[in-house]
Write an enzyme that holds these catalytic residues in place. Structure first.
Site, PDB file in Angstrom:
ATOM      1  N   ASP A   7      -1.932   1.999  -4.967  1.00 52.21           N
ATOM      2  CA  ASP A   7      -3.385   2.300  -4.443  1.00 52.21           C
ATOM      3  C   ASP A   7      -4.167   1.134  -4.678  1.00 52.21           C
ATOM      4  OD1 ASP A   7      -2.183   4.740  -3.532  1.00 52.21           O
ATOM      5  OD2 ASP A   7      -2.803   5.832  -5.670  1.00 52.21           O
ATOM      6  N   HIS A  54       0.693  -1.123  -0.127  1.00 49.83           N
ATOM      7  CA  HIS A  54       0.088  -0.144   0.085  1.00 49.83           C
ATOM      8  C   HIS A  54       0.840   1.401  -0.082  1.00 49.83           C
ATOM      9  CE1 HIS A  54      -3.780   1.739  -0.209  1.00 49.83           C
ATOM     10  NE2 HIS A  54      -4.305   1.040   0.816  1.00 49.83           N
TER      11      HIS A  54
END
Length: 424
Positions: free
Chosen positions: A400, A396
């Site tokens: 995204d 992450h």
């Protein structure tokens, strides 16, 4: 006789140390020149170390799991030649003189009188102690032992007319109390301590580092693979001498077709330097289960291979990983990994990223379910369809959630319209 100190050799590729994973000799063994001495592991590649001389092993450097630096002593071998002064010091010390450690007199004390033999018992010996109940229960030793193993108090069992509990009475008791905790117990195994070494140790270190450093998130989508499975069956029926296609080459073909539009998926993140490298070529890691643990051989330039070439390379690398013949360059340098549990499948998985990559993709088990299908005229009908979930775990920090979801949605379109995989 002379001593030959065999140091840990330089195995190349800038390796500074290696882990001992298996000794094939021990102190006192005679060894021949070129004999296999020890297996050491460096970055998932296991290397056989052979003896440069003939002689007898007098010392080894460490135990399984110990790390030995290149150039440090690995083992000492006693060889034919001039005797060194240290050798004499290694000879066993002479046994202590009698006045230093006097032997006890065997007949210094009179032997005790033997105890009288016990009176014969009416029950065969040994006999398990009877279960404590209000009334004494008649049962053979075998029945008592079976009842004890099953955790049954004989006082709870209704005996036969003569008052003696037999095996048939225990069977009736078990049948009547089925589901009440009286199932036959499993065998109890002894505790076993297993040292974590070799490949298993590397896997543990890599997985811990991945979870410690990478904030994972996983996205799962359901795909209808009915048409894809039909295409695979048709291709296999006309394959001739080509390797048989599994679902994996088709998945890889879909992944590589999409990577140019989603370069953030095919990347490696150097978090110390703060640099993300988005790779043009897809060097696809293929998680492979072996007897020693999980190994990830790499399909180089997967984007440039057709379905049959992918199937051939998958088979070759999987066999090399399992028989230990995979080369070090075939086990490193991946830019993206795919992991599949094959027939074990699972409804959904949350795979762990192969650091320093930023994504890992996991196809899951194919299941058949009834589904609503819309016809060309807009009408709906129920059909039996083949469905499969696809999981993707991403880093992450650099990927995204929208990017990961978009990638899988585009992959879903290709899978559900598989003719697109064969189109230029």
């Amino acid at each position: 006789m002379a001593k030959f100190t065999f140091n840990m050799p330089d195995v190349g590729e800038g390796v500074a140390e290696a882990e001992i994973v298996e000794w094939h000799v021990k102190v006192g063994d005679a060894v021949e020149e070129d004999q296999h001495l020890v297996d050491v592991m460096t970055d998932k590649a296991t290397i056989d170390i052979e003896s440069p001389v003939t002689g007898k092993v007098t010392e080894v450097a460490g135990e399984l799991g110990d790390t030995i630096a290149v150039g440090s002593m690995l083992l000492v071998i006693e060889v034919e030649g001039e005797v060194e002064e240290e050798v004499a010091e290694e000879t066993p010390a002479p046994a202590p003189e009698p006045d230093e450690a006097p032997e006890p007199e065997v007949k210094s004390e009179p032997a005790p009188e033997p105890a009288p033999a016990p009176a014969p018992s009416p029950e065969p010996s040994p006999t398990p102690a009877p279960v404590a109940t209000a009334d004494k229960v008649l049962a053979s030793p075998a029945v008592r032992k079976r009842a004890k193993d099953l955790g049954i108090h004989l006082g709870e069992v209704k005996p036969a007319a003569d008052g003696r509990v037999r095996h048939a009475d225990l069977d009736q008791f078990l049948a009547y109390n089925a589901g009440g905790g009286f199932a036959a117990p499993g065998k109890t195994r002894e505790d076993e301590a297993i040292k974590v070494i070799g490949l298993r140790k590397r896997i543990a270190q890599n997985m811990a580092a991945s979870k410690r450093h990478i904030p994972h998130f996983t996205y799962v989508e359901e795909c209808d693979v009915t048409e894809l499975e039909a295409l695979r069956a048709n291709l296999n029926s006309a394959r001739g001498q080509k390797p048989k296609l599994t679902m994996l080459p088709l998945m890889i073909a879909a992944i590589t077709r999409l990577i140019p539009d989603f370069p953030m998926i095919n990347a490696r993140y150097d978090d110390e330097a703060g640099v993300v490298t988005r790779h043009g070529a897809v060097h696809l890691g293929m998680a492979t289960q072996t007897d020693s643990g999980l190994i990830v051989p790499v399909i180089r330039n997967a984007e440039s291979r057709n379905l049959w070439q992918l199937a051939s390379e998958i088979g070759r690398l999987a066999n090399a990983a399992r028989d230990g013949s995979a080369k070090s360059e075939e086990l490193s340098g991946s830019t993206l990994t795919i992991t599949s549990l094959g027939p074990l499948g699972g409804v959904a998985t949350t795979p762990v990223i192969n650091r320093p990559e930023v994504a890992i993709i996991g196809p899951n088990r194919i299941i058949e379910r009834p589904m609503f299908v819309t016809g060309p005229d807009g009408s709906e009908r129920i059909e039996k369809r083949k469905l499969m979930n696809i999981s993707i775990s991403c880093d992450h920090r650099v990927v995204d959630g929208y990017d990961a979801a978009s990638f899988i949605q585009e992959m879903k379109k290709l899978i559900e319209t598989p003719v697109l995989l064969l189109a230029d």
